[in-house]
Motif scaffolding. Structure first.
Motif, short mmCIF file in Angstrom:
data_model
loop_
_atom_site.label_atom_id
_atom_site.label_comp_id
_atom_site.label_asym_id
_atom_site.label_seq_id
_atom_site.Cartn_x
_atom_site.Cartn_y
_atom_site.Cartn_z
N PHE A 73 -15.18 25.84 -3.99
CA PHE A 73 -14.19 25.52 -2.95
C PHE A 73 -14.86 25.06 -1.67
O PHE A 73 -14.46 25.40 -0.57
CB PHE A 73 -13.22 26.67 -2.72
N ALA A 74 -15.91 24.29 -1.86
CA ALA A 74 -16.65 23.70 -0.74
C ALA A 74 -16.69 22.19 -0.94
O ALA A 74 -16.69 21.70 -2.06
CB ALA A 74 -18.07 24.25 -0.70
N PRO A 75 -16.71 21.45 0.18
CA PRO A 75 -16.85 20.00 0.05
C PRO A 75 -18.14 19.68 -0.71
O PRO A 75 -19.14 20.37 -0.56
CB PRO A 75 -16.93 19.51 1.49
N THR A 76 -18.09 18.66 -1.53
CA THR A 76 -19.26 18.31 -2.33
C THR A 76 -19.57 16.83 -2.19
O THR A 76 -18.66 16.01 -2.07
CB THR A 76 -19.03 18.69 -3.80
N LEU A 89 -23.74 24.46 2.98
CA LEU A 89 -22.50 24.48 2.21
C LEU A 89 -21.59 25.61 2.69
O LEU A 89 -22.02 26.75 2.80
CB LEU A 89 -22.83 24.69 0.73
N ASN A 90 -20.37 25.27 3.03
CA ASN A 90 -19.39 26.26 3.48
C ASN A 90 -18.09 26.09 2.72
O ASN A 90 -17.70 24.97 2.39
CB ASN A 90 -19.10 26.09 4.97
N MET A 91 -17.42 27.20 2.48
CA MET A 91 -16.10 27.12 1.86
C MET A 91 -15.16 26.36 2.77
O MET A 91 -15.25 26.46 3.99
CB MET A 91 -15.52 28.52 1.63
N SER A 92 -14.23 25.66 2.16
CA SER A 92 -13.25 24.88 2.89
C SER A 92 -12.33 25.79 3.70
O SER A 92 -11.79 26.77 3.18
CB SER A 92 -12.42 24.07 1.89
#
Length: 109
Positions: A73-76, A89-92
């Motif tokens: 659930f993080a932007p990729t 990397l961070n969760m949306s």
């Protein structure tokens, strides 16, 4: 490569069928979230579970796909699991907000 794809298909089908088999027992609120770029859980699995829950009569089911998010659930960037090692990397925030809103609502009832 063909064997890997065939094995993944069999595993995916087995997981979907086992989840769908458990659906009638799920009477609690359920939030199904799907990363649109998730390489680990195909959308068909989420669709099968959603249909099974609805067929079982669970009216407290919500589902949402986040088109630009990964399994985490993080932007990729690429959609590949290689992105998981990105230290930034961070969760949306959208996903987290939706999850909190669903849980808040479900816990009030």
């Amino acid at each position: 490569m063909h064997n890997i794809a065939a094995n993944r298909f069999r595993l995916t089908l087995a997981v979907a069928l086992s989840m769908a088999g458990c659906a009638p027992a799920a009477t609690v609120p359920v939030y199904l979230a799907q990363g649109g770029k998730d390489e680990q859980v195909p959308p068909e699995d989420v669709d099968a579970l959603l249909k099974a829950l609805q067929k079982a009569g669970n009216k407290r089911v919500q589902a949402k796909t986040y088109p630009e998010l990964s399994h985490l659930f993080a932007p990729t960037k690429t959609g590949s699991m290689a992105d998981y090692s990105d230290p930034d990397l961070n969760m949306s925030e959208e996903f987290l907000g939706d999850a909190v809103a669903f849980l808040s609502s479900a816990l009030k009832k």
